[in-house]
Design a protein around this motif. Structure first.
Motif, short mmCIF file in Angstrom:
data_model
loop_
_atom_site.label_atom_id
_atom_site.label_comp_id
_atom_site.label_asym_id
_atom_site.label_seq_id
_atom_site.Cartn_x
_atom_site.Cartn_y
_atom_site.Cartn_z
N GLU A 59 -71.38 -81.59 -30.91
CA GLU A 59 -70.15 -81.33 -30.16
C GLU A 59 -69.36 -80.21 -30.82
N GLY A 60 -68.57 -79.51 -30.00
CA GLY A 60 -67.68 -78.54 -30.59
C GLY A 60 -67.13 -77.53 -29.60
N ASN A 61 -66.14 -76.80 -30.08
CA ASN A 61 -65.54 -75.72 -29.32
C ASN A 61 -66.47 -74.50 -29.41
N PRO A 62 -66.86 -73.92 -28.28
CA PRO A 62 -67.88 -72.86 -28.30
C PRO A 62 -67.38 -71.51 -28.79
N ILE A 63 -66.86 -71.49 -30.01
CA ILE A 63 -66.55 -70.22 -30.65
C ILE A 63 -67.88 -69.58 -31.07
N PRO A 64 -67.91 -68.28 -31.36
CA PRO A 64 -69.19 -67.62 -31.68
C PRO A 64 -69.99 -68.30 -32.79
N ARG A 83 -66.48 -78.70 -37.40
CA ARG A 83 -65.31 -77.86 -37.13
C ARG A 83 -65.30 -76.68 -38.09
N PRO A 84 -64.61 -75.60 -37.72
CA PRO A 84 -64.68 -74.39 -38.55
C PRO A 84 -64.28 -74.59 -40.00
N GLU A 106 -58.66 -75.09 -33.58
CA GLU A 106 -59.00 -75.26 -34.99
C GLU A 106 -58.02 -76.16 -35.72
N ASP A 107 -56.79 -76.29 -35.21
CA ASP A 107 -55.77 -77.03 -35.93
C ASP A 107 -55.62 -78.47 -35.45
N ASP A 125 -65.75 -69.44 -15.24
CA ASP A 125 -66.62 -68.30 -15.55
C ASP A 125 -67.03 -68.30 -17.02
N TYR A 126 -66.08 -68.60 -17.89
CA TYR A 126 -66.33 -68.65 -19.33
C TYR A 126 -67.39 -69.71 -19.65
N LEU A 127 -67.22 -70.89 -19.09
CA LEU A 127 -68.16 -71.98 -19.35
C LEU A 127 -69.53 -71.71 -18.73
N THR A 128 -69.53 -71.13 -17.55
CA THR A 128 -70.78 -70.83 -16.87
C THR A 128 -71.68 -69.94 -17.71
#
Length: 237
Positions: A70-75, A45-46, A96-97, A112-115
């Motif tokens: 695993e994770g949230n696809p932030i840059p 995590r960040p 993040e929280d 679209d974002y995930l694709t």
């Protein structure tokens, strides 16, 4: 045969609590693989409150089974995964929280974002999985993103099973059928344990992989890590 991937976040949490290198995360990952587990999972995590980004690079050198990040696809996360090129990346929509993952993707809204993100990972030879709730419409939409697999969020099943409600498995059985119909591989994780895993596996024969961390590490405090890994493998096989 369903593979066991052990999430070692809690080992990193314990290490970080004293600021040193005890327990040694890399040694634990090595031992878990020697004990028979077929994969290692991390969820950086960040804020790096457990797994550090450097850990992800260090683990790449010693994980010879499946390596799942695993994770949230932030840059920052996307860059990490593209540099390491693990066996699998599991995309999770956690902010993040949040203390821990608490919901699956809305694959309709974020299609679209995930694709776009999934295409980039697949161009780099990384298998992709989306963390989803056991909702058939979300699984059908997930297939349209190009993902290879979905990981079913199993907290609701675990809570129901603990209360004696075995019918809590029903949405997961239906979700598994839909995933198979649309050509998606099936993973599962979150609150699976020695108590509830066998019943889950018996009812979902298409299950390819489970990712288990919190319960497994907690059970190991009483039963020993090697013994617990063997007990999980027995329940899966």
């Amino acid at each position: 045969m369903t593979k066991l991937s052990v999430n070692i976040n809690k080992i990193a949490t314990l290490r970080n609590s004293r600021g040193g290198n005890v327990p040694d995360l890399l040694q634990v990952a090595t031992d878990i693989q020697e004990f028979g587990a077929e994969g290692i999972t991390i969820h950086p995590r960040p804020d790096e409150r457990h797994i550090r980004y450097q850990d992800a690079f260090d683990l790449k050198k010693i994980v010879h089974t499946e390596y799942n990040i695993e994770g949230n696809p932030i840059p920052k996360f996307i860059d990490l995964v593209l540099q390491i090129k693990p066996t699998q990346v599991t995309l999770v929509p956690d902010g993040e929280d949040v203390l821990t993952s608490n919901a699956g993707w809305d694959t309709v809204t974020h299609k679209d974002y995930l694709t776009e993100i999934i295409a980039e990972f697949k161009r780099n030879g990384i298998r992709t999985s989306l963390f989803v709730d056991p909702i058939t419409s979300m699984i059908e939409a997930a297939a349209k993103t190009g993902t290879d697999r979905v990981e079913l969020y199993t907290e609701a099943y675990a809570k129901g099973y603990a209360l004696g409600n075995k019918e809590a498995i029903i949405p997961y059985v239906q979700a598994a059928k839909v995933a198979h119909q649309v050509g998606l591989g099936l993973n599962a994780g979150h609150d699976l344990s020695l108590e509830n895993l066998r019943y889950f596996k018996e009812n979902i024969p298409t299950l390819l992989e489970v990712s288990i961390g919190h319960a497994l590490i907690s059970e190991a405090l009483y039963l020993g890590l090697q013994n617990v890994v063997s007990m999980y493998l027995y329940r899966l096989k």
